[in-house]
Design an enzyme around this catalytic site. Structure first.
Site, PDB file in Angstrom:
ATOM      1  N   LYS A  24     110.766  -1.627 120.423  1.00 19.44           N
ATOM      2  CA  LYS A  24     111.948  -2.415 120.042  1.00 19.44           C
ATOM      3  C   LYS A  24     112.302  -2.149 118.580  1.00 19.44           C
ATOM      4  CE  LYS A  24     111.403  -6.875 118.823  1.00 19.44           C
ATOM      5  NZ  LYS A  24     111.955  -7.261 117.521  1.00 19.44           N
ATOM      6  N   ASN A  25     111.277  -2.151 117.705  1.00 15.71           N
ATOM      7  CA  ASN A  25     111.564  -2.110 116.269  1.00 15.71           C
ATOM      8  C   ASN A  25     111.876  -0.702 115.761  1.00 15.71           C
ATOM      9  OD1 ASN A  25     111.315  -4.823 116.293  1.00 15.71           O
ATOM     10  ND2 ASN A  25     109.302  -4.884 115.308  1.00 15.71           N
ATOM     11  N   ARG A  95     118.324 -11.117 113.620  1.00 13.10           N
ATOM     12  CA  ARG A  95     118.528 -10.748 112.242  1.00 13.10           C
ATOM     13  C   ARG A  95     118.364  -9.262 111.981  1.00 13.10           C
ATOM     14  NH1 ARG A  95     115.094  -9.746 109.379  1.00 13.10           N
ATOM     15  NH2 ARG A  95     115.984 -10.422 107.403  1.00 13.10           N
ATOM     16  N   CYS A 119     114.561 -17.746 110.196  1.00 10.55           N
ATOM     17  CA  CYS A 119     114.239 -17.848 111.626  1.00 10.55           C
ATOM     18  C   CYS A 119     112.917 -18.606 111.709  1.00 10.55           C
ATOM     19  CB  CYS A 119     114.143 -16.463 112.257  1.00 10.55           C
ATOM     20  SG  CYS A 119     112.760 -15.525 111.685  1.00 10.55           S
ATOM     21  N   ARG A 124     113.904 -15.223 105.639  1.00 10.30           N
ATOM     22  CA  ARG A 124     114.040 -13.778 105.830  1.00 10.30           C
ATOM     23  C   ARG A 124     115.046 -13.225 104.814  1.00 10.30           C
ATOM     24  NH1 ARG A 124     112.211 -12.582 111.021  1.00 10.30           N
ATOM     25  NH2 ARG A 124     112.073 -10.440 110.329  1.00 10.30           N
ATOM     26  N   ASP A 310     102.985  -9.077 113.488  1.00 14.66           N
ATOM     27  CA  ASP A 310     103.544  -9.264 114.838  1.00 14.66           C
ATOM     28  C   ASP A 310     102.468  -9.412 115.901  1.00 14.66           C
ATOM     29  OD1 ASP A 310     106.390  -7.031 114.338  1.00 14.66           O
ATOM     30  OD2 ASP A 310     105.920  -9.020 113.587  1.00 14.66           O
ATOM     31  N   ARG A 402     113.351 -11.515 124.135  1.00 16.70           N
ATOM     32  CA  ARG A 402     113.902 -10.745 123.014  1.00 16.70           C
ATOM     33  C   ARG A 402     113.095  -9.488 122.778  1.00 16.70           C
ATOM     34  NH1 ARG A 402     114.473 -13.632 117.540  1.00 16.70           N
ATOM     35  NH2 ARG A 402     114.973 -11.462 117.154  1.00 16.70           N
TER      36      ARG A 402
HETATM   37  C1  EPZ Z   1     110.415  -6.093 110.496  1.00 11.88           C
HETATM   38  O1  EPZ Z   1     111.183  -7.177 110.036  1.00 11.88           O
HETATM   39  C2  EPZ Z   1     110.162  -6.348 111.970  1.00 11.88           C
HETATM   40  N1  EPZ Z   1     111.429  -6.425 112.682  1.00 11.88           N
HETATM   41  C3  EPZ Z   1     109.400  -7.663 112.161  1.00 11.88           C
HETATM   42  O2  EPZ Z   1     109.107  -7.779 113.553  1.00 11.88           O
HETATM   43  C4  EPZ Z   1     108.092  -7.573 111.394  1.00 11.88           C
HETATM   44  O3  EPZ Z   1     107.410  -8.813 111.515  1.00 11.88           O
HETATM   45  C5  EPZ Z   1     108.382  -7.271 109.913  1.00 11.88           C
HETATM   46  O4  EPZ Z   1     109.155  -6.047 109.805  1.00 11.88           O
HETATM   47  C6  EPZ Z   1     107.105  -7.088 109.106  1.00 11.88           C
HETATM   48  O5  EPZ Z   1     106.350  -6.058 109.655  1.00 11.88           O
HETATM   49  C7  EPZ Z   1     112.067  -5.276 113.010  1.00 11.88           C
HETATM   50  O6  EPZ Z   1     111.634  -4.198 112.676  1.00 11.88           O
HETATM   51  C8  EPZ Z   1     113.326  -5.425 113.814  1.00 11.88           C
HETATM   52  P1  EPZ Z   1     110.411  -7.057 106.178  1.00 11.88           P
HETATM   53  P2  EPZ Z   1     111.871  -7.102 108.561  1.00 11.88           P
HETATM   54  O7  EPZ Z   1     111.707  -6.848 105.494  1.00 11.88           O
HETATM   55  O8  EPZ Z   1     112.181  -5.696 108.223  1.00 11.88           O
HETATM   56  C9  EPZ Z   1     109.999  -9.840 102.379  1.00 11.88           C
HETATM   57  C10 EPZ Z   1     109.091  -8.783 115.655  1.00 11.88           C
HETATM   58  O9  EPZ Z   1     108.301  -9.669 116.011  1.00 11.88           O
HETATM   59  N2  EPZ Z   1     111.358  -9.364 102.061  1.00 11.88           N
HETATM   60  O10 EPZ Z   1     109.474  -5.909 106.294  1.00 11.88           O
HETATM   61  O11 EPZ Z   1     112.955  -8.095 108.513  1.00 11.88           O
HETATM   62  C11 EPZ Z   1     109.989 -10.775 103.590  1.00 11.88           C
HETATM   63  O12 EPZ Z   1     110.198 -12.121 103.191  1.00 11.88           O
HETATM   64  C12 EPZ Z   1     109.717  -8.855 114.282  1.00 11.88           C
HETATM   65  O13 EPZ Z   1     109.378  -7.759 116.331  1.00 11.88           O
HETATM   66  C13 EPZ Z   1     111.921  -9.697 100.826  1.00 11.88           C
HETATM   67  O14 EPZ Z   1     111.303 -10.383 100.007  1.00 11.88           O
HETATM   68  O15 EPZ Z   1     110.680  -7.606 107.647  1.00 11.88           O
HETATM   69  C14 EPZ Z   1     108.604 -10.574 104.155  1.00 11.88           C
HETATM   70  O16 EPZ Z   1     107.678 -11.402 103.460  1.00 11.88           O
HETATM   71  C15 EPZ Z   1     109.511 -10.211 113.644  1.00 11.88           C
HETATM   72  N3  EPZ Z   1     113.176  -9.269 100.536  1.00 11.88           N
HETATM   73  C16 EPZ Z   1     108.269  -9.120 103.814  1.00 11.88           C
HETATM   74  O17 EPZ Z   1     109.216  -8.729 102.797  1.00 11.88           O
HETATM   75  C17 EPZ Z   1     113.908  -8.473 101.419  1.00 11.88           C
HETATM   76  O18 EPZ Z   1     115.043  -8.073 101.087  1.00 11.88           O
HETATM   77  C18 EPZ Z   1     108.386  -8.170 104.978  1.00 11.88           C
HETATM   78  O19 EPZ Z   1     109.690  -8.323 105.505  1.00 11.88           O
HETATM   79  C19 EPZ Z   1     113.308  -8.152 102.663  1.00 11.88           C
HETATM   80  C20 EPZ Z   1     112.035  -8.595 102.959  1.00 11.88           C
END
Ligand code: EPZ
Length: 432
Positions: A24-25, A95, A119, A124, A310, A402
Site C-alpha cells: 500500500k505504502n 492523509r 488522525c 501528522r 506500523d 484501508r
Molecule cells: C508513512 O507516513 C506511512 N504512510 C505510515 O504508515 C507510517 O506509519 C509512517 O510513514 C512512518 O513509517 C504511508 O507511507 C502512506 P512520516 P508519513 O512523515 O510519511 C514527523 C500505515 O499504517 N513529521 O514518515 O505520513 C511525524 O510527526 C501508515 O500504513 C514531521 O515532524 O509519516 C512522525 O513523527 C500509518 N514533519 C515522523 O515524522 C513532517 O512534515 C514520521 O512521519 C512530516 C513528518
C-alpha cells in the site's frame, strides 16, 4: 457508509500458506507520481484497498483516468490538467493523498491541496514537506486549511529533510517527485530510506527520471524535461506480510508466505526470534512457526530499517500470549496506543507509563466487542480475537479495509473462523 464488523471465534490454530499483496505504502506515492507522466502508466501489484480507491478518486478530480484491467493491473492516463485542487473531503479521508502536492506543483506549476490534519495515531505535521518544496523555489501559502503552492519553474537545491523523530517518508516522496522536473540537481539529505521510497524512485527512473542514492539517507535527483508513462510492478507489502506472520504465530500455528522480500523485514525477524519464534527465509518466501512459549521482549519502533511503527500494535497483540513482561515504546508516533484500551477490555494486563506500555503476559484473553480506530490497531484487534477465548467483534472494519485486502479471507483460508457482518448501530436513545 454501512458500518461492518468482523466476528472472530478464537482458539483456532492457523496453518498453511498465503500470497502477500502489493505494498500500500509504495502504491500510493507511485499512483501520485503518475501525475508527472506523458502517456499511459501500467502498474502491477496495486492492492484493492480503500486508501487506493480514495486516491484514485482524488486523481480523477485532478484529470487522471484510472482503470483496473481484468488481470488486476492498473492503467493511468492524464485526460486533463486544468484542475489542480485536491479537496478536503477526500484528502481528510486519507492523509497520504497529500503526496499529490509535489507532482502537481512540478508538472502544472500550481497546486491547492487540503492540509491532511491529524488522525487516530497522532498529529501528522507536513512542515518538512513544505520546507522541501520551498527550497525548490515554490511559493507556498496556507489559507483556510489548504496549502496553495505556485512555481513557474522549480530549481534544484540541497535540502536537509530530517525531522524531530528522524526522516519523513511521504515528505521525502513529495520532494523527490517534485525535484524530478526541476532545473538542475537536488540533493535530499537525511532522506527516508524505507523500501517504499526506493520503489518510488525505481518507478520514477522507469519513467525517465535521473535519481541516485534512493534507499540511502542521501538522494540525488538531476532534473529532466519530461517523464514518460511506463510499465511497473509494486514491491510486496512488508507490513501485511508481518501482520499475517504474527497472526499465525499468535495462534500457535505456522505459516509459509509467498511474494515477500525478506530483506525488508530483518528487524521484524530479529524481534520475533528474540521472542522465541522460528523464522526461516529464502529469496522470495518466509516460513514462521511458534516454536516455544513466547518470552518477553523490549521493543522501540524506529525509522527503517528499525522495527516499524506500523507493526507495533500487532506485536503487542502477539506478546499478550507471551510469558513475562514485554515493554513497548513507539518512538515515531508516541500516541499510537488506541488498541491498548481495547486489549485491556479483552483481559490483557498492560501498564502504560508515559506512553511506554508494559504487557504482562500469561493472562488469557477473553473475546469481547472492541473498536478499531486505525488500520494497524484494527488488524491487531483481529489478532487478539484469534487468540481469545470465545467470540470477539471488531467494529469499524473500514479502518482495516484501508490497508488490508481481504484480511478475513486470507485468515479463513488458514483455518480462522471469522466472518464479516453488518454492524447495526443501536437505536438512538429517546431524548429525556
Ligand atoms: C508513512 O507516513 C506511512 N504512510 C505510515 O504508515 C507510517 O506509519 C509512517 O510513514 C512512518 O513509517 C504511508 O507511507 C502512506 P512520516 P508519513 O512523515 O510519511 C514527523 C500505515 O499504517 N513529521 O514518515 O505520513 C511525524 O510527526 C501508515 O500504513 C514531521 O515532524 O509519516 C512522525 O513523527 C500509518 N514533519 C515522523 O515524522 C513532517 O512534515 C514520521 O512521519 C512530516 C513528518
Amino acid at each position: 457508509m454501512a458500518l461492518e464488523k468482523l466476528v472472530v471465534e478464537g482458539g483456532r490454530r492457523l496453518h498453511g500458506e498465503v500470497v502477500v499483496g502489493g505494498a500500500k505504502n509504495a502504491a500510493l506515492p507511485i499512483l501520485s507520481a503518475t501525475l508527472l507522466a506523458d502517456g499511459t502508466c501500467d502498474l502491477g501489484g496495486v492492492p484493492r484497498l480503500r486508501d487506493v480507491d480514495v486516491l484514485a478518486r482524488i486523481l480523477g478530480v485532478l484529470g487522471l483516468q484510472i482503470e483496473r484491467d481484468p488481470l488486476g493491473r492498473v492503467q493511468t492516463r492524464i485526460l486533463s490538467e486544468d484542475a489542480s485542487t485536491a479537496p478536503y473531503e477526500l484528502v481528510s479521508m486519507m492523509r497520504a493523498s497529500f503526496c499529490v502536492l509535489g507532482p502537481l506543483l512540478a508538472r502544472r506549476g500550481y497546486a491547492k491541496v487540503s492540509l491532511p490534519g491529524g488522525c487516530a495515531i497522532g498529529d501528522r505535521p507536513v512542515d518538512l514537506h513544505l520546507k522541501g518544496l520551498r527550497a525548490l523555489g515554490a511559493e507556498i501559502k496556507i489559507e483556510h486549511g489548504y496549502v496553495i503552492a505556485r512555481a513557474q519553474r522549480l530549481r534544484g537545491a540541497n535540502i536537509y529533510l530530517g525531522g524531530p523523530t528522524g526522516c519523513t517518508v511521504l515528505g521525502t516522496a513529495n520532494v523527490m517527485m517534485a525535484a524530478c522536473l526541476a532545473d538542475g540537481t537536488t540533493v535530499i539529505e537525511h532522506a527516508a530510506v524505507e523500501p517504499e521510497i526506493e520503489d518510488l524512485a525505481n518507478f520514477l527512473k522507469a519513467m525517465g527520471a535521473s535519481i541516485d542514492g534512493a534507499g540511502s539517507h542521501r538522494i540525488t535527483i538531476r532534473g529532466v524535461r519530461r517523464l514518460e508513462g511506463c510499465r511497473y510492478d509494486v514491491i510486496p507489502d512488508r507490513i501485511e506480510a508481518a501482520t499475517l506472520m504474527m497472526a499465525a504465530v499468535a495462534t500457535g500455528g505456522e505459516l509459509l508466505l509467498k511474494n515477500v522480500d525478506p530483506t525488508h523485514l530483518e528487524a521484524v525477524f530479529d524481534k520475533l526470534r528474540e521472542a522465541g519464534v522460528s523464522v526461516a527465509r529464502n529469496c522470495k518466501t518466509v516460513a514462521v512457526a511458534a516454536a516455544e512459549p513466547l518470552h518477553e521482549v523490549e521493543l522501540n519502533t524506529l525509522p527503517y530499517p528499525g522495527f516499524p511503527t506500523d507493526l507495533q500494535a500487532q506485536m503487542m497483540a502477539l506478546m499478550c500470549t507471551g510469558t513475562g513482561a514485554s515493554v513497548f515504546t513507539d518512538r515515531i508516533f508516541p500516541d499510537r496506543l488506541q488498541h491498548v484500551s481495547e486489549f485491556k477490555r479483552m483481559g490483557a494486563r498492560i501498564l502504560n507509563v508515559n506512553n511506554t506500555c508494559v504487557v504482562l503476559g500469561g493472562s488469557p484473553l477473553q473475546g469481547a466487542p472492541v473498536m478499531a480506530s486505525d488500520l494497524r490497531g484494527g488488524a491487531a484487534l483481529v489478532i487478539a480475537g484469534l487468540i481469545a477465548q470465545g467470540q470477539t467483534e471488531v467494529r469499524r472494519v473500514y479502518h482495516i479495509d484501508r490497508g488490508y485486502e481481504d484480511l478475513e479471507g486470507k485468515l479463513r483460508a488458514l483455518g480462522a473462523v471469522i466472518r464479516r457482518e453488518a454492524d447495526e448501530l443501536p437505536e438512538k436513545p429517546p431524548a429525556v
